[in-house]
Design a protein around this motif. Structure first.
Motif, PDB file in Angstrom:
ATOM      1  N   ALA A  32      46.416 -36.157  29.173  1.00 63.10           N
ATOM      2  CA  ALA A  32      45.530 -37.234  29.640  1.00 63.10           C
ATOM      3  C   ALA A  32      44.476 -37.576  28.593  1.00 63.10           C
ATOM      4  CB  ALA A  32      44.867 -36.822  30.953  1.00 63.10           C
ATOM      5  N   VAL A  58      44.320 -41.334  27.320  1.00 64.10           N
ATOM      6  CA  VAL A  58      43.067 -42.075  27.510  1.00 64.10           C
ATOM      7  C   VAL A  58      42.525 -42.520  26.155  1.00 64.10           C
ATOM      8  CG1 VAL A  58      40.631 -41.796  28.168  1.00 64.10           C
ATOM      9  CG2 VAL A  58      42.450 -41.069  29.730  1.00 64.10           C
ATOM     10  N   VAL A 103      46.143 -44.625  32.719  1.00 63.69           N
ATOM     11  CA  VAL A 103      46.521 -43.231  32.971  1.00 63.69           C
ATOM     12  C   VAL A 103      46.291 -42.835  34.425  1.00 63.69           C
ATOM     13  CG1 VAL A 103      46.144 -40.821  32.295  1.00 63.69           C
ATOM     14  CG2 VAL A 103      45.917 -42.650  30.593  1.00 63.69           C
ATOM     15  N   THR A 104      47.312 -42.219  35.021  1.00 64.02           N
ATOM     16  CA  THR A 104      47.208 -41.645  36.363  1.00 64.02           C
ATOM     17  C   THR A 104      47.683 -40.205  36.313  1.00 64.02           C
ATOM     18  OG1 THR A 104      47.626 -43.782  37.427  1.00 64.02           O
ATOM     19  CG2 THR A 104      47.947 -41.822  38.763  1.00 64.02           C
ATOM     20  N   ALA A 158      40.570 -42.552  33.858  1.00 64.61           N
ATOM     21  CA  ALA A 158      41.885 -42.157  34.373  1.00 64.61           C
ATOM     22  C   ALA A 158      41.810 -42.068  35.881  1.00 64.61           C
ATOM     23  CB  ALA A 158      42.325 -40.812  33.791  1.00 64.61           C
TER      24      ALA A 158
END
Length: 371
Positions: free
Chosen positions: A184, A188, A194-195, A215
Motif C-alpha cells: 500500500a 499510494v 488503493v483499497t 487509501a
C-alpha cells in the motif's frame, strides 16, 4: 562449530545465507565458516571478500554438506540438496513446508534438525525473520504489477498513477499485514487508487490511521472482496497464516468478473498461493494468463533484489545463527522459546503443527522433540 553456506540453486535466486560481514561475526566468535565458491556473487561479494575475513572456500556443494555442522541458506533446500543432508545436521533457512509434502518427506528422512526462518517468533507475536522479506516482497509486488499491466507484458495498458485528466489504476490489496502495508505504501506513493481489505479490526484501525484519505480500508467479506476484485486493475494477494497453507480467497469464478488484462500478484505463493488459479513461477518466466487475467506468482520475489534482500535478512538471522553456533541447537532452542517456534522438523519428527495437520503427519511438540 563449522557453518556451511552453499550457493543457492533455485531458479534466479541470487541471495546468499551469510554476507561477508555476517561471516566475520561468526569467525570472530570462534567458529569456522565454509562458503561455496561463487555463493556471494549475486550480491557483489566475491570469494576474496570471504577469504579476507577468515572464511574458507569450498569447491562444491557436496563439500559443504559433508563437512558443515550447520547449513545456513536462504531458500528451501532443493531435491539435490536434501539428498545431501545428514542426521543431526542443522538446517537454518526458509522452508515453507505446508504446500510442499515432497520436501517435508525428504527432511523427515534426512534426520536433520530443520529450523525455518518463517516460523521464528518474537515477544509481540510477530515473525521477525519473515518480516524483512515481506517488506521487500510487498514493495516489489507493486513494481511487478505495474510492469505486468503494461500492454507489452500482456496487461491492460494502465499506468497506476494515471496522469492529469485520466483516472489512476485501481489497486486492491488483500491483507493488511507487513506485505499489504508495504504494498500500500508503494501504491499510494505512485498515486494509484488503493483499497486494502482485512478482517482484523486492529489492523483496519492501524491502516486507517496511517493512510487516512490516501487509501480506502474495508472489512473483508466475500461480497466486498468480489466487488473489489471485479473493479481492480491490480490485485495483490498478501495473506499469511503462519506455517500453514494460504487460504484460496480469489476463486476461478471471480476471474470471469475481472477486466481483461487485469493483473494478480500472489505474494502468498510460497505458502501455496491465495488465488485458486495460482501456481509458482520464476523470475525467468514470471507471468502466465488465465481467462485473460495476468498472474504473477514468483515464489522468490526478493531474490530479484538480492543485495537489498540479503543484507535485510542477515540483519535478523545473524543473532540466531550465532546463538545456535555458540550454544548448540538443543541449548539454543531450550533457552529461546521464539527460536524454538522455528523448529519444523527434528530428527524425523514434525514439530510444526500446521504442517503436520495439512499433510497428515503425526505432530510432536517442539519442546518434546528436543527434550
Amino acid at each position: 562449530m563449522l557453518i556451511g553456506v552453499p550457493k543457492e540453486i533455485k531458479n534466479h535466486e541470487y541471495r546468499v545465507g551469510l554476507t561477508p560481514e555476517s561471516a566475520e561475526e561468526l569467525v570472530a566468535a570462534g567458529h569456522k565458516v565454509l562458503i561455496e565458491t561463487g555463493a556471494g556473487e549475486g550480491i557483489g561479494a566475491e570469494d576474496d571478500a570471504y577469504k579476507a575475513i577468515g572464511a574458507q572456500i569450498a569447491a562444491t556443494p557436496a563439500e559443504i554438506f559433508e563437512r558443515a555442522e550447520m547449513i545456513v541458506k536462504v531458500k528451501e533446500p532443493q531435491a539435490a540438496e536434501r539428498a545431501m543432508l545428514r542426521e543431526g545436521q542443522i538446517l537454518f533457512t526458509y522452508l515453507h513446508l505446508a504446500p510442499d509434502p515432497e520436501q517435508t518427506r525428504d527432511l523427515i528422512d534426512s534426520g536433520a534438525i530443520c529450523i525455518a526462518y518463517e516460523t521464528v517468533t518474537d515477544t509481540t507475536g510477530g515473525l521477525p525473520l519473515l518480516k524483512p522479506m515481506s517488506q521487500v516482497a510487498g514493495r516489489m509486488s507493486v513494481q511487478a504489477g505495474a510492469t505486468a499491466l503494461e500492454k507489452a507484458h500482456g496487461g491492460r495498458g494502465v499506468l497506476l498513477g494515471g496522469v492529469p485528466g485520466v483516472q489512476p489504476g485501481k489497486v486492491v490489496i488483500i491483507g493488511g499485514g507487513v506485505v499489504g502495508f508495504n504494498a500500500a505504501q508503494m501504491a499510494v506513493g505512485m498515486h494509484a487508487d488503493v483499497t486494502i481489505l482485512d478482517r482484523n479490526p486492529l489492523a483496519l484501525e492501524r491502516l486507517e490511521n496511517h493512510f487516512e484519505s490516501s487509501a480506502k480500508v474495508l472489512y473483508s467479506t466475500k461480497a466486498a472482496l468480489a466487488e473489489q476484485v471485479a473493479a481492480a486493475d491490480l490485485v495483490i494477494g498478501a495473506v499469511l497464516v503462519p506455517g500453514a497453507a494460504a487460504p484460496k480467497l480469489v476463486s476461478r469464478d471471480m476471474l470471469s468478473t475481472m477486466k481483461q488484462g487485469a493483473v494478480l500478484v500472489d505474494v502468498a505463493i510460497d505458502q501455496g498461493g491465495c488465488f485458486e488459479t495460482s501456481h509458482a513461477t520464476t523470475h525467468a518466466e514470471p507471468t502466465y494468463v488465465v481467462d485473460g487475467v495476468v498472474h504473477y506468482c514468483v515464489a522468490n520475489m526478493p531474490g530479484g533484489v538480492a543485495r537489498t534482500s540479503t543484507y535485510a535478512l542477515n540483519n535478523v538471522t545473524l543473532p540466531h545463527a550465532l546463538r545456535l553456533a555458540n550454544l548448540g541447537w538443543q541449548e539454543a532452542l531450550k533457552a529461546d522459546p521464539h527460536l524454538l517456534n522455528g523448529l519444523n522438523v527434528c530428527k524425523g519428527q514434525i514439530t510444526c503443527k500446521p504442517v503436520a495437520e495439512v499433510q497428515g503427519h503425526a505432530y510432536v511438540p517442539a519442546a518434546t522433540a528436543i527434550a
